[in-house]
Design an enzyme around this catalytic site. Sequence first.
Site, mmCIF file in Angstrom:
data_model
loop_
_atom_site.group_PDB
_atom_site.id
_atom_site.type_symbol
_atom_site.label_atom_id
_atom_site.label_comp_id
_atom_site.label_asym_id
_atom_site.label_seq_id
_atom_site.Cartn_x
_atom_site.Cartn_y
_atom_site.Cartn_z
ATOM 1 N N GLN A 1 -13.689 -22.179 19.527
ATOM 2 C CA GLN A 1 -14.222 -23.380 18.700
ATOM 3 C C GLN A 1 -15.094 -22.734 17.522
ATOM 4 O O GLN A 1 -16.065 -22.644 17.710
ATOM 5 C CB GLN A 1 -14.705 -24.390 19.506
ATOM 6 C CG GLN A 1 -15.034 -25.661 19.023
ATOM 7 C CD GLN A 1 -15.587 -26.617 20.123
ATOM 8 O OE1 GLN A 1 -15.931 -26.281 21.357
ATOM 9 N NE2 GLN A 1 -15.701 -27.936 19.612
ATOM 10 N N VAL B 1 -16.418 -24.424 15.194
ATOM 11 C CA VAL B 1 -17.742 -25.276 14.921
ATOM 12 C C VAL B 1 -17.913 -26.128 16.168
ATOM 13 O O VAL B 1 -16.970 -26.602 16.778
ATOM 14 C CB VAL B 1 -17.115 -26.129 13.504
ATOM 15 C CG1 VAL B 1 -18.281 -27.231 13.505
ATOM 16 C CG2 VAL B 1 -16.955 -25.389 12.381
ATOM 17 N N HIS C 1 -13.234 -31.289 17.629
ATOM 18 C CA HIS C 1 -12.354 -31.481 16.353
ATOM 19 C C HIS C 1 -10.922 -31.313 17.004
ATOM 20 O O HIS C 1 -10.873 -30.526 17.620
ATOM 21 C CB HIS C 1 -12.668 -30.748 15.257
ATOM 22 C CG HIS C 1 -12.742 -29.399 15.338
ATOM 23 N ND1 HIS C 1 -14.010 -28.497 16.049
ATOM 24 C CD2 HIS C 1 -11.732 -28.181 14.989
ATOM 25 C CE1 HIS C 1 -13.762 -27.382 16.043
ATOM 26 N NE2 HIS C 1 -12.298 -27.135 15.469
ATOM 27 N N HIS D 1 -6.972 -30.293 15.756
ATOM 28 C CA HIS D 1 -6.046 -29.900 14.633
ATOM 29 C C HIS D 1 -4.850 -30.467 14.643
ATOM 30 O O HIS D 1 -4.231 -30.879 15.662
ATOM 31 C CB HIS D 1 -6.018 -28.426 14.892
ATOM 32 C CG HIS D 1 -7.108 -27.676 14.938
ATOM 33 N ND1 HIS D 1 -7.464 -26.790 13.961
ATOM 34 C CD2 HIS D 1 -7.846 -27.145 16.140
ATOM 35 C CE1 HIS D 1 -8.897 -26.214 14.174
ATOM 36 N NE2 HIS D 1 -8.949 -26.554 15.463
#
Length: 138
Positions: free
Chosen positions: A91, A93, A97, A99
């Site tokens: 990961q 960041v 999130h 994708h």
Amino acid sequence: MSACIFCDIVAGRAPAALVYHDGGITAFLDVRPLFKGHVLVVPDGHAETLVDIDPATLMALFAVVQRLSGAVVRGLGAEGSFVAVNNRVSQSVPHLHVHVVPRAKGDGLRGFFWPRTKYADAAEQEHYRARITAALGG
């Protein structure tokens, strides 16, 4: 800028090619896409992993992921899509999130050895952003 680039994007403090923003969820093109049209979908509130997000936000997040999965297919003429979430390991960041990646048979994506590509310029990036955004409406 804050310590989290995704929080900065959500707040409008950092630039991004936005494809969706509503109801506490934001989606934008990945600046290092696996394939052109690769979208990242994030909750607006900072949460590092799936474990850290409340169930209502998780449902809203994946409702947008579902819509975008169809939008990248319709908008880009893809044969399908790949949806993935990393939790800490890989990961890049530390903000949850998802994708959403357009796929085609023979596109070179094998397992988790993902080739990266670049947009030729801002105009090409805008072209992909606009096509996905337009497909969200239909």
